[in-house]
Design an enzyme around this catalytic site. Sequence first.
Site, PDB file in Angstrom:
ATOM      1  N   SER A   1      31.128  40.458  45.730  1.00  0.00           N
ATOM      2  CA  SER A   1      32.859  40.844  45.557  1.00  0.00           C
ATOM      3  C   SER A   1      33.075  42.299  46.095  1.00  0.00           C
ATOM      4  CB  SER A   1      33.276  40.688  44.122  1.00  0.00           C
ATOM      5  OG  SER A   1      34.593  41.110  44.092  1.00  0.00           O
TER       6      SER A   1
ATOM      7  N   MET B   1      36.158  30.930  36.145  1.00  0.00           N
ATOM      8  CA  MET B   1      36.230  32.346  35.599  1.00  0.00           C
ATOM      9  C   MET B   1      35.404  32.768  34.595  1.00  0.00           C
ATOM     10  SD  MET B   1      37.846  34.223  38.103  1.00  0.00           S
ATOM     11  CE  MET B   1      37.581  35.697  37.377  1.00  0.00           C
TER      12      MET B   1
ATOM     13  N   ASP C   1      32.538  33.445  38.554  1.00  0.00           N
ATOM     14  CA  ASP C   1      32.883  34.593  38.822  1.00  0.00           C
ATOM     15  C   ASP C   1      33.136  35.630  37.764  1.00  0.00           C
ATOM     16  OD1 ASP C   1      34.132  37.020  40.111  1.00  0.00           O
ATOM     17  OD2 ASP C   1      36.009  35.852  41.030  1.00  0.00           O
TER      18      ASP C   1
ATOM     19  N   HIS D   1      39.920  34.998  47.153  1.00  0.00           N
ATOM     20  CA  HIS D   1      40.276  34.538  45.500  1.00  0.00           C
ATOM     21  C   HIS D   1      41.719  35.273  45.357  1.00  0.00           C
ATOM     22  CE1 HIS D   1      39.088  35.111  41.135  1.00  0.00           C
ATOM     23  NE2 HIS D   1      40.352  34.151  41.382  1.00  0.00           N
TER      24      HIS D   1
ATOM     25  N   ASP E   1      38.751  39.668  46.599  1.00  0.00           N
ATOM     26  CA  ASP E   1      39.758  39.550  45.568  1.00  0.00           C
ATOM     27  C   ASP E   1      41.153  40.151  45.578  1.00  0.00           C
ATOM     28  OD1 ASP E   1      38.213  38.346  43.401  1.00  0.00           O
ATOM     29  OD2 ASP E   1      36.828  40.176  43.440  1.00  0.00           O
TER      30      ASP E   1
ATOM     31  N   HIS F   1      33.181  37.699  49.077  1.00  0.00           N
ATOM     32  CA  HIS F   1      34.351  37.499  47.975  1.00  0.00           C
ATOM     33  C   HIS F   1      35.285  38.505  48.083  1.00  0.00           C
ATOM     34  CE1 HIS F   1      35.648  35.028  44.687  1.00  0.00           C
ATOM     35  NE2 HIS F   1      35.914  36.404  44.052  1.00  0.00           N
TER      36      HIS F   1
ATOM     37  N   MET G   1      44.466  35.922  43.067  1.00  0.00           N
ATOM     38  CA  MET G   1      44.965  35.995  41.874  1.00  0.00           C
ATOM     39  C   MET G   1      46.602  36.492  41.676  1.00  0.00           C
ATOM     40  SD  MET G   1      41.722  37.935  40.097  1.00  0.00           S
ATOM     41  CE  MET G   1      41.043  38.220  41.993  1.00  0.00           C
TER      42      MET G   1
ATOM     43  N   MET H   1      44.876  40.847  43.953  1.00  0.00           N
ATOM     44  CA  MET H   1      45.668  40.927  42.741  1.00  0.00           C
ATOM     45  C   MET H   1      47.002  41.531  42.996  1.00  0.00           C
ATOM     46  SD  MET H   1      42.750  42.420  40.434  1.00  0.00           S
ATOM     47  CE  MET H   1      40.874  41.901  40.768  1.00  0.00           C
TER      48      MET H   1
END
Length: 217
Positions: free
Chosen positions: A7, A138, A176, A65, A34, A32, A67, A36
């Site tokens: 990540s 998660m 994760d 990913h 992320d 990966h 979020m 957000m």
Amino acid sequence: MIKIAPSILSADFMHLGREVEDCFESGADYIHFDVMDGIFVPNISIGIPVLKSLRSYTMRILDVHLMIDRPIRYVESFCKAGADIVTVHVESDTRSNIKDTLNLIHACGKKTGLAIKPKTAPESIKDFVALVDMVLVMTVEPGFGGQKFMMDALDNIRGVHNIIYQNGSSSDIEVDGGIDLSTAKLALDAGANVLVSGSAFFKSEDKKDFVSHLKSL
Ligand code: DX5
Ligand code: ZN
């Protein structure tokens, strides 16, 4: 086969290109990524412009990913920006919109992922199994790197594994949060086959060694 997805949330963004190169030189399979939004999770990270830059830099698999709240509004943009796998959270919208979101990702020619937070029941993915290429379990509350692996989430991995098996699906199971050499073993034994690792990967002295260790578990 075990796949490793560092990540880049834990990378040094000043030297992102070099950090990404290090990831792949270590033998990792995915990056990966992320995302957000400060609403679905209490933190804000990176988004579409950074993904575009990475896409122009590498042909390797970018595992995004999301979020974010109501990801249906943005999945096409992430696909266009170069994501290979787009994962959305089952908790992030209505069930009908989640279904439409997964179909939209497939319509863009990309792979779908469906994520569950630690306190979400594995059964919540049941209706979507036919639409997902990967389930992300998660093992920390989403929002921050460097948290402690939640042992209770092992039951979710087992639960997801059973649901996938019972439905005759060949979906991957990604874990994760808080993954290191010891928690990785627990997650793999519970049925996971894709390991995200942020802080443990970037802190390791020898990344190649770390990845081959994970793959030999
Ligand atoms: C947390 C993120 C994770 C995180 C993992 O919300 O989804 O991908 O970066 O980092 P570590 O491995 O440090 O828990
Ligand atoms: Zn993640």
